[in-house]
Design a protein around this motif. Sequence first.
Motif, short mmCIF file in Angstrom:
data_model
loop_
_atom_site.label_atom_id
_atom_site.label_comp_id
_atom_site.label_asym_id
_atom_site.label_seq_id
_atom_site.Cartn_x
_atom_site.Cartn_y
_atom_site.Cartn_z
N ARG A 39 0.87 -1.21 0.13
CA ARG A 39 0.03 -0.01 0.02
C ARG A 39 0.95 1.28 0.11
N GLU A 40 1.87 1.10 0.75
CA GLU A 40 2.74 2.40 0.80
C GLU A 40 3.54 2.50 -0.51
N LEU A 41 4.06 1.62 -1.12
CA LEU A 41 4.68 1.72 -2.30
C LEU A 41 3.61 2.49 -3.46
N SER A 42 2.38 1.79 -3.33
CA SER A 42 1.33 2.61 -4.47
C SER A 42 1.01 3.73 -3.83
N GLU A 43 1.17 4.23 -2.70
CA GLU A 43 0.81 5.49 -2.32
C GLU A 43 1.84 6.54 -2.54
N GLY A 44 2.95 5.87 -2.64
CA GLY A 44 4.48 6.63 -2.59
C GLY A 44 4.94 7.22 -1.13
N THR A 45 4.60 6.55 -0.15
CA THR A 45 5.09 6.82 1.25
C THR A 45 6.00 5.73 1.66
N ALA A 46 6.10 4.54 1.02
CA ALA A 46 7.08 3.60 1.35
C ALA A 46 8.56 4.27 1.53
N PRO A 47 9.38 3.96 2.33
CA PRO A 47 10.90 4.46 2.27
C PRO A 47 11.77 3.96 1.03
N THR A 48 12.36 4.75 0.47
CA THR A 48 13.27 4.38 -0.58
C THR A 48 14.69 4.92 -0.41
N ASN A 49 15.61 4.40 -1.34
CA ASN A 49 17.09 5.02 -0.99
C ASN A 49 17.09 6.52 -1.06
N ARG A 50 16.20 6.90 -1.77
CA ARG A 50 16.11 8.54 -1.86
C ARG A 50 15.38 9.13 -0.79
N THR A 51 14.40 8.46 0.02
CA THR A 51 13.64 9.07 0.79
C THR A 51 13.80 8.64 2.27
N LYS A 52 14.58 7.57 2.64
CA LYS A 52 14.64 6.91 4.01
C LYS A 52 15.20 7.70 4.67
N SER A 53 16.43 8.82 4.42
CA SER A 53 17.03 9.62 5.27
C SER A 53 16.28 10.78 5.53
N SER A 54 15.59 11.21 4.46
CA SER A 54 14.91 12.78 4.59
C SER A 54 13.51 12.58 5.08
N GLY A 55 12.83 11.38 5.04
CA GLY A 55 11.62 11.26 5.42
C GLY A 55 10.38 11.74 4.43
N VAL A 56 10.93 12.39 3.44
CA VAL A 56 10.18 12.96 2.31
C VAL A 56 9.46 11.96 1.47
N ALA A 57 8.15 12.03 1.51
CA ALA A 57 7.51 10.86 0.45
C ALA A 57 7.66 11.26 -0.67
N GLY A 58 7.64 9.94 -1.67
CA GLY A 58 7.95 10.13 -3.14
C GLY A 58 6.46 10.20 -3.76
N LYS A 59 6.55 10.10 -5.05
CA LYS A 59 5.27 9.86 -5.78
C LYS A 59 4.98 8.52 -5.64
N PRO A 60 3.78 8.21 -5.92
CA PRO A 60 3.06 6.71 -6.11
C PRO A 60 3.69 6.13 -7.05
N ARG A 61 3.97 4.87 -6.90
CA ARG A 61 4.52 3.71 -8.01
C ARG A 61 3.69 3.26 -8.65
N SER A 62 4.06 2.80 -9.82
CA SER A 62 3.05 2.33 -10.81
C SER A 62 3.09 0.74 -10.41
N ALA A 63 1.84 0.15 -10.83
CA ALA A 63 1.75 -1.32 -10.41
C ALA A 63 2.98 -2.26 -11.14
N THR A 64 3.58 -1.94 -11.92
CA THR A 64 4.72 -2.87 -12.56
C THR A 64 5.87 -2.64 -11.68
N VAL A 65 6.00 -1.50 -10.87
CA VAL A 65 7.08 -1.24 -9.79
C VAL A 65 6.90 -2.05 -8.63
N VAL A 66 5.59 -2.16 -8.11
CA VAL A 66 5.22 -2.59 -6.95
C VAL A 66 5.30 -3.99 -7.26
N TYR A 67 4.73 -4.62 -8.32
CA TYR A 67 5.04 -6.18 -8.54
C TYR A 67 6.46 -6.53 -8.82
N ARG A 68 7.38 -5.79 -9.30
CA ARG A 68 8.73 -6.11 -9.27
C ARG A 68 9.14 -6.05 -7.71
#
Length: 389
Positions: free
Chosen positions: A118-147
């Motif tokens: 759910r967080e990946l789909s919403e863009g709120t999951a931590p990534t290597n771009r947002t883990k340190s800053s805590g800033v949410a990214g953009k929602p990820r596509s279904a393809t990105v989530v499935y992969r």
Amino acid sequence: MGSITAYQAAAGRRYRVRWRDDSTHRQVEKRGFRTKREAEIFLARTEVARTDGSYTDPSAARAAVGNHGTVWMRNKRHSLKASSYSSLETSWRVYVRPRWEDTRIGDIRASQVEQWIRELSEGTAPTNRTKSSGVAGKPRSATVVYRALGVLAGILDTAVRDGRIPRNVARGAQNLPTKRSEKPRRYLTHAEVVRLAEAASTSTYRTLILVLAYCGLRWSEAIGMHVRDINFDRQRIQVNRAAVEVEGRIVLGAPKNWERRIVPFPEFLEPPLQEMCTGKGPDDLVFTDAEGNHLRRAKTSVGTTSWFAAALERSGIERLTPHDLRHTAASLAISSGANVKAVRRMLGHKSTAMTLDTYADLFEDDLADVAARLNQGALAADVSRIIQV
């Protein structure tokens, strides 16, 4: 049989379960049960698991996803093509590792996996771009989530086979996003292919467009083609390799699906292909840039000024990608009456079913033709005797 004993903890009376691991022949224990009943149930389940072969050592499940995933990725690098591994590595590095790196594989719960989806789909999951800053990214596509989920599930599959965990909680998630259907494909007509090729700025580009549109080669297969791969006597192209652009560099490998194949080319393509091969040796590339190197994929996104984008603009054809010419080849072949098995071989699909599924929209006319032929047969049998026609 195992044993249950009580001990005094800071939070009060607790129970521990001890038993012997059959594979290591050492004593194993699990602590922290609040009641003796809970401890008894756990011990009973453990004994059943030891009997039916589903037992796993709790200590083995303490391995972190980060350590297990690193080994899994190394093994994948050995078995996958560079392009496939690159996508997998990006997913691991950007999405999976930031969330699960420090989590023990035995501590992962299905509900946590579904929350991550759910967080990946919403863009709120931590990534290597947002883990340190805590800033949410953009929602990820279904393809990105499935992969991303596939990477985590693959790591846990290995953990199950190793006997570290009894089952993979990343399989069977209930909240996977729905993949949106792609926009309808745009198939060029013969006249449009000619117009597009005519608008290309060089003979190399003109011939490349015709090869893509009439032979159904993938871009990587066309730019990786050597002179020796063309049999002019039989008008055949041997697809032996693919030159894939991965992170800015060209990587040579086998064609997609590891399937080398022979593709026919129309007679009109012989003169321009001969021109491409003139003065070259058998191992030289057929299509090259000005320096004799592999051609780079032509970009077609809005604002780009590649040779392909320029040809589209000059020809008055709406935006396409070079890969759309492969779809055009399928369309032209099917509309010419080619057998679907022959089309499958030309495109290098794994099966005829894959060809039919991929280009189902191209067979609509065939359905109408079936109905027309059935109608003719019934009328010839005087079906009008029993119905009002």
